[in-house]
Design a protein around this motif. Structure first.
Motif, PDB file in Angstrom:
ATOM      1  N   LEU A 103       0.968  -1.253  -0.111  1.00  0.00           N
ATOM      2  CA  LEU A 103       0.079  -0.131  -0.026  1.00  0.00           C
ATOM      3  C   LEU A 103       0.923   1.304   0.072  1.00  0.00           C
ATOM      4  O   LEU A 103       1.566   1.520   1.090  1.00  0.00           O
ATOM      5  N   ASN A 104       1.041   1.900  -1.233  1.00  0.00           N
ATOM      6  CA  ASN A 104       1.792   3.099  -1.377  1.00  0.00           C
ATOM      7  C   ASN A 104       1.064   4.358  -0.950  1.00  0.00           C
ATOM      8  O   ASN A 104      -0.115   4.285  -0.903  1.00  0.00           O
ATOM      9  N   LYS A 105       1.755   5.401  -0.573  1.00  0.00           N
ATOM     10  CA  LYS A 105       1.332   6.809  -0.295  1.00  0.00           C
ATOM     11  C   LYS A 105       0.556   6.862   0.913  1.00  0.00           C
ATOM     12  O   LYS A 105      -0.207   7.337   1.146  1.00  0.00           O
ATOM     13  N   SER A 106       1.007   5.680   1.900  1.00  0.00           N
ATOM     14  CA  SER A 106       0.506   5.743   3.220  1.00  0.00           C
ATOM     15  C   SER A 106       0.704   6.962   4.004  1.00  0.00           C
ATOM     16  O   SER A 106      -0.129   7.310   5.150  1.00  0.00           O
ATOM     17  N   ASP A 107       1.440   7.706   3.524  1.00  0.00           N
ATOM     18  CA  ASP A 107       1.657   9.037   4.023  1.00  0.00           C
ATOM     19  C   ASP A 107       0.461  10.145   4.031  1.00  0.00           C
ATOM     20  O   ASP A 107       0.228  10.816   4.903  1.00  0.00           O
ATOM     21  N   LEU A 108      -0.246   9.652   2.796  1.00  0.00           N
ATOM     22  CA  LEU A 108      -1.389  10.631   2.849  1.00  0.00           C
ATOM     23  C   LEU A 108      -2.553   9.814   3.110  1.00  0.00           C
ATOM     24  O   LEU A 108      -3.700  10.508   3.374  1.00  0.00           O
ATOM     25  N   ASP A 147       5.714   4.404   2.254  1.00  0.00           N
ATOM     26  CA  ASP A 147       5.764   5.856   1.546  1.00  0.00           C
ATOM     27  C   ASP A 147       6.938   5.840   0.699  1.00  0.00           C
ATOM     28  O   ASP A 147       8.048   6.044   1.305  1.00  0.00           O
ATOM     29  N   SER A 148       6.692   5.794  -0.677  1.00  0.00           N
ATOM     30  CA  SER A 148       7.888   5.959  -1.406  1.00  0.00           C
ATOM     31  C   SER A 148       8.548   7.323  -1.727  1.00  0.00           C
ATOM     32  O   SER A 148       9.539   7.298  -2.086  1.00  0.00           O
ATOM     33  N   SER A 149       7.944   8.119  -1.214  1.00  0.00           N
ATOM     34  CA  SER A 149       8.354   9.429  -1.575  1.00  0.00           C
ATOM     35  C   SER A 149       9.402   9.511  -0.497  1.00  0.00           C
ATOM     36  O   SER A 149      10.463  10.495  -0.657  1.00  0.00           O
ATOM     37  N   PRO A 154      -1.138   3.321 -13.529  1.00  0.00           N
ATOM     38  CA  PRO A 154      -0.559   4.577 -13.642  1.00  0.00           C
ATOM     39  C   PRO A 154      -0.888   5.369 -12.257  1.00  0.00           C
ATOM     40  O   PRO A 154      -1.796   5.582 -11.858  1.00  0.00           O
ATOM     41  N   ASN A 155       0.452   5.929 -12.056  1.00  0.00           N
ATOM     42  CA  ASN A 155       0.476   7.067 -11.136  1.00  0.00           C
ATOM     43  C   ASN A 155       0.390   6.629  -9.603  1.00  0.00           C
ATOM     44  O   ASN A 155       0.353   7.141  -8.744  1.00  0.00           O
ATOM     45  N   VAL A 156       0.401   5.171  -9.417  1.00  0.00           N
ATOM     46  CA  VAL A 156       0.317   4.534  -7.989  1.00  0.00           C
ATOM     47  C   VAL A 156       1.767   4.885  -7.282  1.00  0.00           C
ATOM     48  O   VAL A 156       1.676   4.614  -6.340  1.00  0.00           O
ATOM     49  N   GLY A 157       2.779   5.068  -8.444  1.00  0.00           N
ATOM     50  CA  GLY A 157       4.064   5.328  -7.582  1.00  0.00           C
ATOM     51  C   GLY A 157       5.288   4.371  -7.824  1.00  0.00           C
ATOM     52  O   GLY A 157       5.828   3.987  -7.053  1.00  0.00           O
ATOM     53  N   LYS A 158       4.796   3.531  -9.036  1.00  0.00           N
ATOM     54  CA  LYS A 158       5.878   2.426  -9.316  1.00  0.00           C
ATOM     55  C   LYS A 158       7.014   2.894  -9.487  1.00  0.00           C
ATOM     56  O   LYS A 158       8.228   2.278  -9.072  1.00  0.00           O
ATOM     57  N   SER A 159       7.369   3.922 -10.512  1.00  0.00           N
ATOM     58  CA  SER A 159       8.669   4.569 -10.855  1.00  0.00           C
ATOM     59  C   SER A 159       9.402   5.040  -9.462  1.00  0.00           C
ATOM     60  O   SER A 159      10.523   5.057  -9.381  1.00  0.00           O
ATOM     61  N   THR A 160       8.500   5.768  -8.811  1.00  0.00           N
ATOM     62  CA  THR A 160       9.126   6.499  -7.441  1.00  0.00           C
ATOM     63  C   THR A 160       9.649   5.218  -6.407  1.00  0.00           C
ATOM     64  O   THR A 160      10.693   5.401  -5.963  1.00  0.00           O
ATOM     65  N   LEU A 161       8.743   4.127  -6.421  1.00  0.00           N
ATOM     66  CA  LEU A 161       9.287   3.163  -5.730  1.00  0.00           C
ATOM     67  C   LEU A 161      10.452   2.326  -6.253  1.00  0.00           C
ATOM     68  O   LEU A 161      11.450   2.072  -5.384  1.00  0.00           O
ATOM     69  N   ILE A 186      -6.101   9.753 -12.316  1.00  0.00           N
ATOM     70  CA  ILE A 186      -6.583  10.332 -13.669  1.00  0.00           C
ATOM     71  C   ILE A 186      -6.833  11.755 -13.719  1.00  0.00           C
ATOM     72  O   ILE A 186      -7.034  12.411 -12.778  1.00  0.00           O
ATOM     73  N   LYS A 187      -6.317  12.353 -14.692  1.00  0.00           N
ATOM     74  CA  LYS A 187      -5.943  13.969 -14.897  1.00  0.00           C
ATOM     75  C   LYS A 187      -7.355  14.463 -15.537  1.00  0.00           C
ATOM     76  O   LYS A 187      -8.307  13.836 -15.660  1.00  0.00           O
ATOM     77  N   GLU A 188      -7.227  15.886 -14.973  1.00  0.00           N
ATOM     78  CA  GLU A 188      -8.265  16.487 -15.338  1.00  0.00           C
ATOM     79  C   GLU A 188      -8.906  16.614 -16.686  1.00  0.00           C
ATOM     80  O   GLU A 188     -10.246  17.040 -17.022  1.00  0.00           O
TER      81      GLU A 188
HETATM   82  P1  G4P Z   1       3.740   5.406 -11.751  1.00  0.00           P
HETATM   83  O1  G4P Z   1       5.274   5.243 -12.141  1.00  0.00           O
HETATM   84  O2  G4P Z   1       3.158   4.415 -11.049  1.00  0.00           O
HETATM   85  O3  G4P Z   1       3.369   6.124 -12.868  1.00  0.00           O
HETATM   86  O4  G4P Z   1       3.785   6.667 -10.600  1.00  0.00           O
HETATM   87  P2  G4P Z   1       5.082   7.623  -9.931  1.00  0.00           P
HETATM   88  O5  G4P Z   1       6.049   7.151  -9.488  1.00  0.00           O
HETATM   89  O6  G4P Z   1       5.185   8.699 -11.514  1.00  0.00           O
HETATM   90  O7  G4P Z   1       4.386   8.572  -9.209  1.00  0.00           O
HETATM   91  C1  G4P Z   1       3.190   9.374  -9.330  1.00  0.00           C
HETATM   92  C2  G4P Z   1       3.260  10.636  -8.442  1.00  0.00           C
HETATM   93  O8  G4P Z   1       3.040   9.942  -6.989  1.00  0.00           O
HETATM   94  C3  G4P Z   1       4.657  11.340  -8.419  1.00  0.00           C
HETATM   95  O9  G4P Z   1       4.106  12.682  -8.065  1.00  0.00           O
HETATM   96  C4  G4P Z   1       5.164  10.774  -6.899  1.00  0.00           C
HETATM   97  O10 G4P Z   1       6.160  11.661  -6.410  1.00  0.00           O
HETATM   98  C5  G4P Z   1       3.923  10.750  -6.225  1.00  0.00           C
HETATM   99  N1  G4P Z   1       4.107   9.712  -5.461  1.00  0.00           N
HETATM  100  C6  G4P Z   1       4.795   8.146  -5.530  1.00  0.00           C
HETATM  101  N2  G4P Z   1       4.826   7.722  -4.271  1.00  0.00           N
HETATM  102  C7  G4P Z   1       4.378   8.316  -3.261  1.00  0.00           C
HETATM  103  C8  G4P Z   1       4.338   8.168  -1.984  1.00  0.00           C
HETATM  104  O11 G4P Z   1       4.380   7.320  -1.235  1.00  0.00           O
HETATM  105  N3  G4P Z   1       3.745   9.589  -1.295  1.00  0.00           N
HETATM  106  C9  G4P Z   1       3.306  10.566  -1.934  1.00  0.00           C
HETATM  107  N4  G4P Z   1       2.899  11.506  -1.136  1.00  0.00           N
HETATM  108  N5  G4P Z   1       3.503  10.612  -3.282  1.00  0.00           N
HETATM  109  C10 G4P Z   1       4.203   9.561  -3.977  1.00  0.00           C
HETATM  110  P3  G4P Z   1       4.334  14.068  -8.977  1.00  0.00           P
HETATM  111  O12 G4P Z   1       5.770  13.742  -9.546  1.00  0.00           O
HETATM  112  O13 G4P Z   1       4.133  15.072  -8.355  1.00  0.00           O
HETATM  113  O14 G4P Z   1       3.561  13.573 -10.184  1.00  0.00           O
HETATM  114  P4  G4P Z   1       2.326  14.182 -10.465  1.00  0.00           P
HETATM  115  O15 G4P Z   1       1.554  14.733  -9.313  1.00  0.00           O
HETATM  116  O16 G4P Z   1       2.618  15.447 -11.376  1.00  0.00           O
HETATM  117  O17 G4P Z   1       1.253  13.094 -11.258  1.00  0.00           O
END
Ligand code: G4P
Length: 296
Positions: free
Chosen positions: A57-62, A86-88, A129-136, A195-197
């Motif tokens: 479960l990613n983005k658990s900080d939010l 929290d991958s960030s 998409p955007n779930v945070g795969k690349s960040t992780l 999903i974008k606007e």
């Molecule tokens: P993807 O490869 O699955 O498509 O996702 P990606 O890593 O590009 O992450 C999508 C957005 O989510 C990025 O924001 C990234 O920084 C953010 N993100 C990823 N993991 C986490 C997390 O654990 N916590 C938080 N708070 N954010 C996370 P971005 O670069 O600002 O992209 P966007 O908002 O312009 O789409």
């Protein structure tokens, strides 16, 4: 970036993941902790063909921490091992190799019984998409590997990334499609920014956001925007929802000539705040309908 998921794309995405399954021991299924079901691929069990799996479960900080605990219990009850990260910041991601080894202990024990030195566990990260795969992937690798905004259907040479001495990951994640035919799923993904606007109008997404937050997170809205209103009795009433949006707009100075509220501007503020975590840690769905989210 928004991907149009035509049937051809889905078939190609699925084939790409299934080709990679042959190379790996375990799949890391990445979900958004704020919307674990809406961010889940509807055909995941079929796509993964019984491959061992770790749910992350990613983005658990939010997300609401107590709701995340309930989600972990839910997935464990479903027979999965589940971890919140929290991958960030990289919080808890160092537990991924250990959990993967736990899941694969039978395979590892067999290798040892044959006198083989257990090799590094091989994993593939998959998710919408955007779930945070690349960040992780970048966090686990300790450097920038995966390009964000990846596309299904675009192939490149694959490489293994070392994660400590015990795990290797494919550098390209598997991209899955969401269950977008369900309107509620679509709006929840739009609220979280997956999903974008361009696909759904910003006013509609903000309207849906207020509708979802009005009951469970009224105190949060009231505090953030300094609302001079009592909690509405009927949070499902469209006029009530619009009146809350207008009040937020007034408090934030989103006015146009004649003293009317610029709803589009107010909507932008609401969505930016939600996505940046400025409304606090919010989970938008719970595992069982009768599981209440903690009142804030
Ligand atoms: P993807 O490869 O699955 O498509 O996702 P990606 O890593 O590009 O992450 C999508 C957005 O989510 C990025 O924001 C990234 O920084 C953010 N993100 C990823 N993991 C986490 C997390 O654990 N916590 C938080 N708070 N954010 C996370 P971005 O670069 O600002 O992209 P966007 O908002 O312009 O789409």
């Amino acid at each position: 970036m928004t991907i149009q998921w035509f049937p051809g794309h889905m078939t190609r995405a699925r084939r790409q993941i299934q080709d990679k399954l042959k190379l790996i021991d375990i799949v890391i299924e990445l979900l958004d902790a704020r919307v674990p079901l809406s961010s889940r691929n509807p055909m995941i069990d079929e796509v993964l063909q019984g491959k061992p799996r770790l749910i992350v479960l990613n983005k658990s900080d939010l997300a609401d921490a107590s709701a995340t605990e309930q989600w972990k219990a839910y997935f464990q009850h479903e027979g999965h091992v589940c971890l919140a990260v929290d991958s960030s910041t990289g919080s808890h991601i160092d537990e991924i190799p250990q959990k993967a080894k736990e899941i694969l202990q039978v395979m590892i024990a067999k290798q040892q019984a044959k006198g083989m030195n257990p090799r590094a566990v091989r994993g593939l990260i998959v998710g919408i998409p955007n779930v945070g795969k690349s960040t992780l992937i970048n966090r686990l690798a300790g450097r920038n590997i995966a390009a964000t905004g990846d596309k299904p259907g675009v192939t490149k040479g694959q490489q293994w990334i070392k994660v400590g001495s015990e795990m290797e990951l494919l550098d390209t994640p598997g991209i899955l499609w969401p269950k977008f035919e369900d309107q509620q799923v679509g709006y929840r993904l739009a609220m979280t920014g997956a999903i974008k606007e361009q696909v759904l109008h910003i006013d509609d997404i903000a309207f849906y956001t207020i509708r979802e937050l009005l009951d469970r997170y009224w105190a949060v809205l009231k505090e953030r925007y300094g609302l001079d209103m009592d909690k509405p009795d009927d949070p499902e009433n469209n006029e009530v929802i619009v009146s809350v949006m207008e009040e937020i707009g007034r408090k934030r100075g989103c006015l146009v000539s004649g003293g009317h509220v610029d709803l589009e501007k107010a909507s932008g503020i609401i969505l930016r705040d939600l996505r940046a975590g400025k409304l606090g840690r919010i989970t938008l769905e719970m595992p069982y309908d009768d599981m209440p989210v903690r009142e804030q």
